[in-house]
Design a protein around this motif. Structure first.
Motif, PDB file in Angstrom:
ATOM      1  N   VAL A 428       0.821  -1.219   0.000  1.00  0.00           N
ATOM      2  CA  VAL A 428       0.000   0.000   0.000  1.00  0.00           C
ATOM      3  C   VAL A 428       0.851   1.263   0.000  1.00  0.00           C
ATOM      4  O   VAL A 428       0.521   2.254  -0.662  1.00  0.00           O
ATOM      5  CB  VAL A 428      -0.963  -0.004   1.212  1.00  0.00           C
ATOM      6  CG1 VAL A 428      -1.876   1.221   1.174  1.00  0.00           C
ATOM      7  CG2 VAL A 428      -1.793  -1.278   1.239  1.00  0.00           C
ATOM      8  N   GLY A 429       1.961   1.239   0.737  1.00  0.00           N
ATOM      9  CA  GLY A 429       2.803   2.431   0.812  1.00  0.00           C
ATOM     10  C   GLY A 429       2.311   3.445   1.814  1.00  0.00           C
ATOM     11  O   GLY A 429       2.791   4.593   1.818  1.00  0.00           O
ATOM     12  N   HIS A 430       1.369   3.082   2.640  1.00  0.00           N
ATOM     13  CA  HIS A 430       0.818   3.973   3.666  1.00  0.00           C
ATOM     14  C   HIS A 430       0.557   3.157   4.925  1.00  0.00           C
ATOM     15  O   HIS A 430       0.379   1.934   4.863  1.00  0.00           O
ATOM     16  CB  HIS A 430      -0.504   4.607   3.198  1.00  0.00           C
ATOM     17  CG  HIS A 430      -0.360   5.536   2.042  1.00  0.00           C
ATOM     18  ND1 HIS A 430      -0.028   6.861   2.176  1.00  0.00           N
ATOM     19  CD2 HIS A 430      -0.497   5.320   0.703  1.00  0.00           C
ATOM     20  CE1 HIS A 430       0.022   7.436   0.983  1.00  0.00           C
ATOM     21  NE2 HIS A 430      -0.260   6.513   0.073  1.00  0.00           N
ATOM     22  N   PRO A 431       0.475   3.790   6.084  1.00  0.00           N
ATOM     23  CA  PRO A 431       0.103   3.067   7.304  1.00  0.00           C
ATOM     24  C   PRO A 431      -1.301   2.456   7.164  1.00  0.00           C
ATOM     25  O   PRO A 431      -2.216   3.088   6.621  1.00  0.00           O
ATOM     26  CB  PRO A 431       0.122   4.155   8.390  1.00  0.00           C
ATOM     27  CG  PRO A 431       1.047   5.203   7.852  1.00  0.00           C
ATOM     28  CD  PRO A 431       0.840   5.201   6.363  1.00  0.00           C
ATOM     29  N   VAL A 432      -1.456   1.227   7.653  1.00  0.00           N
ATOM     30  CA  VAL A 432      -2.743   0.520   7.577  1.00  0.00           C
ATOM     31  C   VAL A 432      -3.083  -0.026   8.959  1.00  0.00           C
ATOM     32  O   VAL A 432      -2.268  -0.708   9.587  1.00  0.00           O
ATOM     33  CB  VAL A 432      -2.700  -0.633   6.553  1.00  0.00           C
ATOM     34  CG1 VAL A 432      -4.018  -1.404   6.578  1.00  0.00           C
ATOM     35  CG2 VAL A 432      -2.419  -0.105   5.158  1.00  0.00           C
ATOM     36  N   LEU A 433      -4.281   0.267   9.425  1.00  0.00           N
ATOM     37  CA  LEU A 433      -4.782  -0.265  10.690  1.00  0.00           C
ATOM     38  C   LEU A 433      -5.819  -1.345  10.375  1.00  0.00           C
ATOM     39  O   LEU A 433      -6.855  -1.042   9.762  1.00  0.00           O
ATOM     40  CB  LEU A 433      -5.436   0.830  11.547  1.00  0.00           C
ATOM     41  CG  LEU A 433      -4.535   1.880  12.219  1.00  0.00           C
ATOM     42  CD1 LEU A 433      -3.940   2.836  11.190  1.00  0.00           C
ATOM     43  CD2 LEU A 433      -5.334   2.643  13.267  1.00  0.00           C
ATOM     44  N   VAL A 434      -5.543  -2.588  10.726  1.00  0.00           N
ATOM     45  CA  VAL A 434      -6.503  -3.682  10.503  1.00  0.00           C
ATOM     46  C   VAL A 434      -7.238  -3.926  11.813  1.00  0.00           C
ATOM     47  O   VAL A 434      -6.617  -4.186  12.846  1.00  0.00           O
ATOM     48  CB  VAL A 434      -5.780  -4.965  10.039  1.00  0.00           C
ATOM     49  CG1 VAL A 434      -6.796  -6.099   9.872  1.00  0.00           C
ATOM     50  CG2 VAL A 434      -5.045  -4.721   8.734  1.00  0.00           C
ATOM     51  N   ARG A 435      -8.561  -3.823  11.777  1.00  0.00           N
ATOM     52  CA  ARG A 435      -9.370  -4.025  12.971  1.00  0.00           C
ATOM     53  C   ARG A 435     -10.371  -5.160  12.718  1.00  0.00           C
ATOM     54  O   ARG A 435     -11.086  -5.170  11.723  1.00  0.00           O
ATOM     55  CB  ARG A 435     -10.132  -2.746  13.349  1.00  0.00           C
ATOM     56  CG  ARG A 435      -9.216  -1.592  13.742  1.00  0.00           C
ATOM     57  CD  ARG A 435      -8.458  -1.920  15.024  1.00  0.00           C
ATOM     58  NE  ARG A 435      -7.550  -0.839  15.440  1.00  0.00           N
ATOM     59  CZ  ARG A 435      -6.267  -0.806  15.166  1.00  0.00           C
ATOM     60  NH1 ARG A 435      -5.729  -1.783  14.436  1.00  0.00           N
ATOM     61  NH2 ARG A 435      -5.507   0.171  15.603  1.00  0.00           N
ATOM     62  N   ALA A 436     -10.407  -6.128  13.644  1.00  0.00           N
ATOM     63  CA  ALA A 436     -11.295  -7.295  13.526  1.00  0.00           C
ATOM     64  C   ALA A 436     -12.619  -7.019  14.232  1.00  0.00           C
ATOM     65  O   ALA A 436     -12.646  -6.431  15.315  1.00  0.00           O
ATOM     66  CB  ALA A 436     -10.627  -8.528  14.129  1.00  0.00           C
TER      67      ALA A 436
END
Length: 531
Positions: A428-436
Motif C-alpha cells: 500500500v505504501g501507507h500506514p494501515v490499521l486492521v481491525r477485527a
C-alpha cells in the motif's frame, strides 16, 4: 393453486404458443395453447394444436384456474378447463362428459359400480373423476358432493358476470377444509385441534362430510404448545436439513436446485452381518421408504434424481425399484419412476403444483445467494489489498483503517502479525490499521481513509506496557496453538495462555504494531518462544 380468476390477455406470444394473462396477481399467469382450449385437444383433435393467435387475442377476457402456483421467478400456470374437487368426485368443465375412475381403486367390481353411478349422476357438459375415497360410498353421498360442487360453480358464474377483469372469482378452500376433503379418511386415527372455534368448525364439517370420523376429533387443551407436544417443531427442523439419517445408520442427502432435486444414498455407519452386496441392498431398500416420505413431507416436485449405492446384481436393482414404487403408492401427487442404471442412478418425476417446504419456511441467504458457500479468508484478504492499492493511487489520505471479519484479519496480518509491515511497505505504501469485528460478515469489509492520528483516535491502539483485560467473549474460536483475542479491534496473541479461556484474564502488552499485539499474562515474564 386452485383459485379461479377472470383475467385479461396482456400478451400473445406465438414463439411460445402461449399467452400471458393479467389475473391481478404479482406476475402475469402463463397460459399454453393446449390449456387455453375449452376441451382437451388430445381427446378432440388427435393432439393437433391450433396457433395461439387463433385462440386468444390481446385484451380478451377469459376465466382461468391456477394449476401451478408461482415458483421463484416464474409466474403461475393456469388452464381454461376448470375443475372443482369434492370429497368423492372431481368435476371437470371440458365439454366431453367423460368419466374416469381413480387408478388406486383396484377392485374391478367396485370400479364398474362407481362408473355406472357416475354416468347417471354427472351434470351435463361436465366430465367427472371418481376419487379413491369414493370406494364404498353410496349414491346419496356422491349426489350430495355433486350438488355442493354445482352450487359452487353457479356462484362462480354469477361473480364472473358481475366482475370486471382482472378479478378473483373463487378462492380455493381453507386449509382446514382442504385437509378434511383430501387427507382425512379411515386411515387417520386422530385429528387434534388446539383452537376451540376451529374445533367447532371441523366438527360441523365432519358431521356433513364424514360423520363416522367425528369421534376421532380431539380438542387439545394441554399446557405446552401443540407443536411441542407432538414434536412438530423438531420434525420441521429435520425436514429443512439436507441430511436425513436412516434407522440402521445409513443416510440420504437431499439437495434442491432450480432444475431438479438430487438425493444421494450412503451406507454411513451401517454394516450388516452379511456381505457388502447385502449391506448395499439393505441400505437402498431402507432408503426407498424414507425418500418417499421426504418427498411428501418436503413437498418436492419436478425431476428427482436418486443416486442409490451401486448394485452389481440386476435382481437387486429391480427389488429397489419395486420397493420405491410401493413406497410412492401412498403419495397423493402423481409420480413416475424410470429405470435404474447399473451405476445406481434413478430418475423419477413428482407432480409439482407449488413451492417446496424449504421455500415456504426459508428465505435465500442474502450473503451467499443460495450457493451455500462464501469466499475464503485468503481470497478476501487479496481483494482488500487490491482495493487498498487502488484507493492509495487516487487519494491523498495519509493512512487507512480496514474493518473485517477476524479470520480475514488474520490472513491480512499473518498468524503472528508478521505481514503488517509488508502490507504497509510493499503493498500500500501507507500506514494501515486492521481491525477485527466479530459481527462483520466474511465477504464484507470497510476501508476508512484519514490521517494516522485521527484513525488511531477513532479505532483505538495498543502500545507495549499496556495492561488490558481479556474475557471469554473476546477470544477467537479459530484453530491456533495459542490464545487469540480481540481487544479494541486489535488481534492480541497470548502465547503462554490456553486458547480455551473460561474466565477473565489480565494481560500485559509486550509488543505492538498498528494491527497486532503480543502479550503475556500479567505478572509473568515475557514469553521467549517467538520474537
Amino acid at each position: 393453486m386452485g383459485n379461479i380468476y377472470k383475467g385479461v390477455v396482456e400478451n400473445v406470444v406465438p414463439g411460445l404458443d402461449a399467452a400471458f394473462v393479467d389475473c391481478g396477481m404479482e406476475r402475469n399467469v402463463f397460459l399454453h395453447v393446449a390449456d387455453a382450449l375449452p376441451v382437451d385437444p388430445i381427446k378432440s383433435r388427435d393432439g393437433k394444436l391450433p396457433r395461439i393467435s387463433e385462440v386468444l387475442h390481446q385484451g380478451q377476457e377469459i376465466i382461468l384456474q391456477v394449476t401451478k402456483g408461482p415458483i421463484e421467478s416464474k409466474g403461475a400456470r393456469a388452464t381454461a378447463r376448470v375443475s372443482l374437487p369434492g370429497r368423492y368426485v372431481v368435476l371437470i368443465r371440458d365439454g366431453h362428459g367423460t368419466v374416469g375412475i381413480s387408478k388406486k381403486l383396484e377392485d374391478e367390481e367396485e370400479r364398474q359400480r362407481l362408473r355406472e353411478l357416475a354416468h347417471r349422476l354427472k351434470p351435463k357438459g361436465w366430465g367427472m373423476i371418481v376419487r379413491t375415497r369414493a370406494q364404498g360410498a353410496g349414491r346419496g353421498e356422491i349426489e350430495s358432493d355433486i350438488r355442493f360442487l354445482m352450487r359452487t360453480w353457479r356462484t362462480i358464474e354469477q361473480r364472473a358476470r358481475q366482475s370486471k377483469a382482472p378479478a378473483l372469482l373463487y378462492e380455493d378452500l381453507s386449509l382446514v377444509f382442504e385437509i378434511l376433503r383430501d387427507v382425512v379418511d379411515q386411515r387417520v386415527r386422530q385429528l387434534v385441534v388446539d383452537d376451540k372455534p376451529t374445533y367447532d368448525r371441523v366438527l360441523r364439517l365432519l358431521s356433513h362430510m364424514a360423520p363416522e370420523l367425528s369421534d376421532r376429533l380431539e380438542l387439545y387443551q394441554g399446557d405446552e404448545p401443540i407443536f411441542v407436544k407432538y414434536g412438530i417443531e423438531r420434525e420441521l427442523d429435520r425436514a429443512l436439513r439436507p441430511r436425513v439419517w436412516l434407522p440402521k445408520g445409513g443416510h440420504i442427502t437431499i439437495e434442491e436446485t432450480e432444475a431438479l432435486t438430487t438425493i444421494d444414498v450412503n451406507t454411513g455407519k451401517f454394516t450388516s452381518t452379511g456381505s457388502l452386496a447385502d449391506t448395499v441392498l439393505r441400505t437402498n431398500l431402507e432408503a426407498t421408504e424414507e425418500i418417499a416420505r421426504q418427498l411428501r413431507l418436503r413437498d418436492i416436485g419436478g425431476i428427482v434424481v436418486i443416486d442409490f449405492i451401486d448394485m452389481d446384481k440386476r435382481e437387486h436393482r429391480e427389488r429397489v425399484m419395486e420397493a420405491l414404487r410401493q413406497a410412492l403408492a401412498e403419495d397423493r401427487m402423481r409420480t413416475r419412476v424410470m429405470h435404474i442404471t447399473r451405476l445406481g442412478l434413478l430418475e423419477m418425476t413428482r407432480k409439482r403444483t407449488d413451492v417446496s417446504l424449504s421455500h415456504v419456511l426459508q428465505d435465500q441467504c442474502p450473503w451467499c445467494q443460495g450457493t451455500g458457500r462464501v469466499l475464503n479468508a485468503t481470497t478476501m484478504a487479496t481483494r482488500i489489498i487490491t482495493d487498498l492499492r487502488r484507493m492509495a493511487r487516487g487519494s491523498k489520505a495519509e493512512a487507512y483503517a480496514v474493518t473485517v471479519e477476524p479470520q480475514v484479519a488474520l490472513s491480512l496480518i499473518g498468524p503472528h502479525g508478521e505481514l503488517t509491515d509488508v502490507i504497509e511497505r510493499d503493498e500500500v505504501g501507507h500506514p494501515v490499521l486492521v481491525r477485527a469485528d466479530k459481527s462483520c460478515h466474511r465477504e464484507r469489509y470497510e476501508i476508512s481513509p484519514g490521517t494516522l492520528q485521527s484513525l488511531e483516535r477513532s479505532f483505538g491502539f495498543l502500545v507495549a506496557g499496556d495492561t488490558v483485560d481479556i474475557t471469554p467473549a473476546d477470544v477467537l474460536a479459530i484453530p491456533h496453538e495459542s490464545l487469540l483475542a480481540i481487544v479494541r479491534g486489535i488481534i492480541v496473541e497470548v502465547p503462554d495462555a490456553s486458547p480455551k479461556l473460561t474466565e477473565p484474564m489480565r494481560v500485559r502488552v509486550v509488543r505492538a504494531s498498528r494491527s497486532y499485539a503480543r502479550a503475556v499474562v500479567a505478572g509473568q515474564k515475557q514469553c521467549q518462544t517467538r520474537s
